[in-house]
Design an enzyme around this catalytic site. Structure first.
Site, PDB file in Angstrom:
ATOM      1  N   HIS A   7      51.496  46.768  -5.032  1.00  6.78           N
ATOM      2  CA  HIS A   7      52.564  47.750  -5.188  1.00  6.78           C
ATOM      3  C   HIS A   7      53.770  47.154  -5.896  1.00  6.78           C
ATOM      4  O   HIS A   7      53.912  45.936  -5.981  1.00  6.78           O
ATOM      5  CB  HIS A   7      53.008  48.338  -3.832  1.00  6.78           C
ATOM      6  CG  HIS A   7      53.578  47.331  -2.871  1.00  6.78           C
ATOM      7  ND1 HIS A   7      52.816  46.691  -1.918  1.00  6.78           N
ATOM      8  CD2 HIS A   7      54.844  46.858  -2.701  1.00  6.78           C
ATOM      9  CE1 HIS A   7      53.591  45.878  -1.204  1.00  6.78           C
ATOM     10  NE2 HIS A   7      54.828  45.952  -1.668  1.00  6.78           N
ATOM     11  N   HIS A  79      60.766  44.081  -5.331  1.00  6.24           N
ATOM     12  CA  HIS A  79      59.721  43.044  -5.396  1.00  6.24           C
ATOM     13  C   HIS A  79      58.427  43.632  -5.941  1.00  6.24           C
ATOM     14  O   HIS A  79      58.275  44.851  -6.042  1.00  6.24           O
ATOM     15  CB  HIS A  79      59.492  42.371  -4.025  1.00  6.24           C
ATOM     16  CG  HIS A  79      58.899  43.246  -2.969  1.00  6.24           C
ATOM     17  ND1 HIS A  79      59.655  43.914  -2.039  1.00  6.24           N
ATOM     18  CD2 HIS A  79      57.608  43.568  -2.677  1.00  6.24           C
ATOM     19  CE1 HIS A  79      58.863  44.590  -1.215  1.00  6.24           C
ATOM     20  NE2 HIS A  79      57.615  44.406  -1.583  1.00  6.24           N
ATOM     21  N   GLU A 130      55.693  39.129  -3.447  1.00  5.23           N
ATOM     22  CA  GLU A 130      55.021  39.178  -2.148  1.00  5.23           C
ATOM     23  C   GLU A 130      53.532  38.947  -2.386  1.00  5.23           C
ATOM     24  O   GLU A 130      52.974  39.443  -3.365  1.00  5.23           O
ATOM     25  CB  GLU A 130      55.243  40.571  -1.518  1.00  5.23           C
ATOM     26  CG  GLU A 130      54.598  40.733  -0.141  1.00  5.23           C
ATOM     27  CD  GLU A 130      54.824  42.117   0.471  1.00  5.23           C
ATOM     28  OE1 GLU A 130      55.231  43.038  -0.259  1.00  5.23           O
ATOM     29  OE2 GLU A 130      54.592  42.260   1.683  1.00  5.23           O
TER      30      GLU A 130
END
Lengths: 134, 134
Positions: A7, A79, A130
């Site tokens: 994502h 992020h 991440e």
């Protein structure tokens, strides 16, 4: 090592306005808000055919994205998340290469219920990265 | 209206270092640098299983990403690109909803040889959004 882009997370000051914009203006499939008190955020997922956008809005007094929104009042990309098969192997490889893992270096359970780690933005072209184990 | 996430573009101050990091540290499939003098950037594509990362570095004296890197010397996420089927229909719908299209409002041919438009970041939660017609 890294697999799919899981994502892109966008921090927004007004979740309802951002959801409306993605639904009505951009014509995307926008989910319902989900409160994640353990992570200090309310999240809305936008399903694209190949990946997801996560709209993040602060929840509670100690949200990890409050500082970001103070610096970027209109919001911004917070992020990007890459999938990995084995998060401990990924962490060890990254540390060996000199990359810094945020926090205590141990994976936490992320907003999707999967183990995650965050990498230091200074080590990755100013991007907060991440890693999520599938 | 919007379809797949075509790419996430990351502006970087040192293309070789960023490519090495994605190849060696993150273990991704990193392409060769491509100079795009018409767009004022040198680009490296990173192929992920479901989308692409574009590393962008300024090329020439009048690069559109020079200002971004002056503000973000370590680099950062510059824009995200969504695919649309019909860019003129998308533009008209966006303008009708009050979103601002950058430039003169006419699609240009982007770095992939396809018609593209950029939308004003203030209208999209601080994110620079590119639309690309497939």
């Amino acid at each position: 090592m890294i697999g799919r882009l899981n994502h892109v997370a966008i921090a927004v000051p007004d979740l309802e306005a951002a959801a409306k914009q993605y639904r009505d203006t951009l014509g995307a499939h926008v989910g319902a808000p989900q409160e994640e008190p353990d992570h200090g955020v309310t999240v809305i997922f936008i399903d694209l055919p190949n990946t997801k956008i996560e709209l993040l809005c602060p929840l509670g007094d100690d949200s990890p994205i409050a500082g970001f929104l103070a610096k970027n009042p209109s919001g911004g990309i917070h992020h990007i998340c890459y999938e990995v098969e084995d998060i401990l192997a990924a962490r060890d490889r990254l540390k060996q290469q000199g990359a810094r893992v945020l926090g205590n270096g141990e994976p936490k359970i992320g907003a999707h219920g999967k183990p995650v780690l965050f990498l230091h933005p200074k080590d990755f072209n100013g991007c907060l990265v991440e890693l999520e184990q599938l």
